[in-house]
Design a protein around this motif. Sequence first.
Motif, short mmCIF file in Angstrom:
data_model
loop_
_atom_site.label_atom_id
_atom_site.label_comp_id
_atom_site.label_asym_id
_atom_site.label_seq_id
_atom_site.Cartn_x
_atom_site.Cartn_y
_atom_site.Cartn_z
N ILE A 49 0.89 -1.17 0.00
CA ILE A 49 0.00 0.00 0.00
C ILE A 49 0.92 1.21 0.00
CG2 ILE A 49 -1.81 1.25 1.21
CD1 ILE A 49 -2.42 -1.51 2.59
N VAL A 50 0.90 1.95 -1.08
CA VAL A 50 1.86 3.06 -1.22
C VAL A 50 1.14 4.30 -1.72
CG1 VAL A 50 3.81 1.48 -1.67
CG2 VAL A 50 2.46 2.34 -3.59
N LEU A 51 1.72 5.45 -1.42
CA LEU A 51 1.14 6.70 -1.89
C LEU A 51 1.05 6.68 -3.42
CD1 LEU A 51 2.94 9.25 0.46
CD2 LEU A 51 0.50 8.69 0.45
N PRO A 52 -0.02 7.20 -4.01
CA PRO A 52 -1.03 8.07 -3.41
C PRO A 52 -2.09 7.36 -2.56
CG PRO A 52 -1.55 7.73 -5.71
CD PRO A 52 -0.24 7.05 -5.47
N PHE A 53 -1.97 6.03 -2.33
CA PHE A 53 -3.00 5.37 -1.52
C PHE A 53 -2.57 5.29 -0.05
CE2 PHE A 53 -3.60 3.89 -5.83
CZ PHE A 53 -4.91 4.28 -6.01
N TYR A 54 -3.53 5.55 0.82
CA TYR A 54 -3.32 5.38 2.27
C TYR A 54 -3.83 4.02 2.72
CZ TYR A 54 -2.31 10.36 2.80
OH TYR A 54 -1.74 11.60 2.73
N GLY A 55 -4.64 3.40 1.89
CA GLY A 55 -5.26 2.12 2.16
C GLY A 55 -6.02 1.77 0.89
N ALA A 56 -6.79 0.66 0.93
CA ALA A 56 -7.46 0.21 -0.30
C ALA A 56 -8.41 1.27 -0.85
CB ALA A 56 -8.22 -1.08 -0.03
N PHE A 57 -9.05 2.06 0.03
CA PHE A 57 -10.13 2.94 -0.43
C PHE A 57 -9.93 4.40 -0.03
CE2 PHE A 57 -11.93 -1.31 0.51
CZ PHE A 57 -12.22 -1.71 -0.78
N VAL A 58 -8.69 4.79 0.24
CA VAL A 58 -8.42 6.19 0.63
C VAL A 58 -7.18 6.65 -0.15
CG1 VAL A 58 -7.99 7.81 2.52
CG2 VAL A 58 -9.19 5.66 2.99
N SER A 59 -7.30 7.82 -0.80
CA SER A 59 -6.14 8.27 -1.59
C SER A 59 -5.78 9.72 -1.28
CB SER A 59 -6.41 8.12 -3.08
OG SER A 59 -7.12 9.23 -3.56
N GLU A 60 -4.49 10.01 -1.39
CA GLU A 60 -3.99 11.37 -1.19
C GLU A 60 -4.56 12.31 -2.25
OE1 GLU A 60 -2.54 13.21 0.88
OE2 GLU A 60 -1.48 14.78 -0.21
N GLU A 61 -4.83 11.76 -3.45
CA GLU A 61 -5.35 12.63 -4.50
C GLU A 61 -6.67 13.27 -4.09
OE1 GLU A 61 -4.69 9.93 -7.74
OE2 GLU A 61 -2.60 10.56 -7.66
N LYS A 62 -7.51 12.52 -3.35
CA LYS A 62 -8.78 13.10 -2.87
C LYS A 62 -8.55 13.88 -1.57
CE LYS A 62 -12.35 11.64 -5.47
NZ LYS A 62 -12.98 10.34 -5.48
N CYS A 63 -7.72 13.35 -0.66
CA CYS A 63 -7.63 13.92 0.69
C CYS A 63 -6.71 15.14 0.78
CB CYS A 63 -7.14 12.88 1.69
SG CYS A 63 -8.19 11.45 1.79
N GLN A 64 -5.67 15.16 -0.04
CA GLN A 64 -4.74 16.31 -0.07
C GLN A 64 -4.26 16.69 1.34
OE1 GLN A 64 -3.56 18.16 -2.92
NE2 GLN A 64 -4.26 16.27 -3.87
N LEU A 65 -3.66 15.72 2.03
CA LEU A 65 -3.18 15.99 3.39
C LEU A 65 -1.77 16.60 3.38
CD1 LEU A 65 -4.37 12.76 5.24
CD2 LEU A 65 -5.51 14.96 5.09
N PHE A 66 -0.96 16.24 2.40
CA PHE A 66 0.43 16.72 2.36
C PHE A 66 0.53 18.15 1.81
CE2 PHE A 66 1.44 12.22 2.79
CZ PHE A 66 2.56 12.25 3.60
N GLY A 67 -0.28 18.46 0.80
CA GLY A 67 -0.10 19.75 0.12
C GLY A 67 1.22 19.75 -0.64
#
Length: 270
Positions: A49-67
């Motif tokens: 499980i690697v970025l952009p995914f945080y898990g099977a159903f969560v992605s950095e592309e939607k969440c934008q936590l890093f900026g």
Amino acid sequence: MDEKSVYRTNIIGAREVEGTVTVDMDKNTVYKTNSFYWNTKGSDFLGAIVLPFYGAFVSEEKCQLFGDVSGKKMLEIGCGNGQSLQYHGERKAKELWAVDISEQQIEKAAQHLKACDLSAKLICAPMEEECGIPLDYFDFVYSIYAIGWTTDLEGTFCRIASYLKKDGVFIFSWSHPIHKCVVAEHDILTFKKCYFDESWYSVTLDGGALTLSDRKLSTYVNALAKAGFVIEEMIEQSDEDLMESMGENNDFAEKAKMLPVTFVMKTRKR
Ligand SMILES: C[S@@+](CC[C@H](N)C(=O)[O-])C[C@H]1O[C@@H](n2cnc3c(N)ncnc32)[C@H](O)[C@@H]1O
């Protein structure tokens, strides 16, 4: 199996897996067991499980936590094959550092980053131990499905706080503890394990053994607070598009529609 071992439930994805026993926790035995697993099996069975995914159903592309990470100093805890470091390297992070308990995972990460023409400082050590990582140095520390392997959550969070500059950001993802209690089959969700049970267990997967514990959400929140972190955001929601992409009648996606399977915390050092 030692004399105190008792069979118990462990849930991966939608289903219960066989071969799980409760064990006493001894830090050095856990290091040995888990590093042997990651050295010999890597992510072949569990999947990376690697970025952009945080898990099977969560992605950095939607969440934008890093900026924007350009020019930032980044440290990954439990880097596995190095693909999340690549993600930040390609977004112009200034320095990439990582720690992982497995020599083989570190080697894989080194080779992967070299092939991507990126450089990183990679350290083979347990995240719980002092290992020469600089203090008050990083803008971001992050971890994708690795924090939960620690034998000492509060101690690990305190170490991570010490690596960050003031106001530095710590982001991590892990299995949601509710997900580890519920089995999903044919539209039926069954609660199989006590949410409050944080006892250690050993599970046999693909002929190898891993030892861990399922901690409550409050255990993470309280350990973060004790280590001096303020929670800025917590993600529990599964992404509709990612669930749809699994196709119809996928038990894991059906489960993820009903309850969180991953949680992500974005926190800041006070
Ligand atoms: C599920 S992988 C997560 C890494 C990456 N996101 C991936 O999916 O490949 C867990 C990683 O944590 C590492 N790990 C396990 N226990 C650790 C510990 N106590 N300290 C540091 N790394 C650890 C393993 O070697 C493995 O590379």
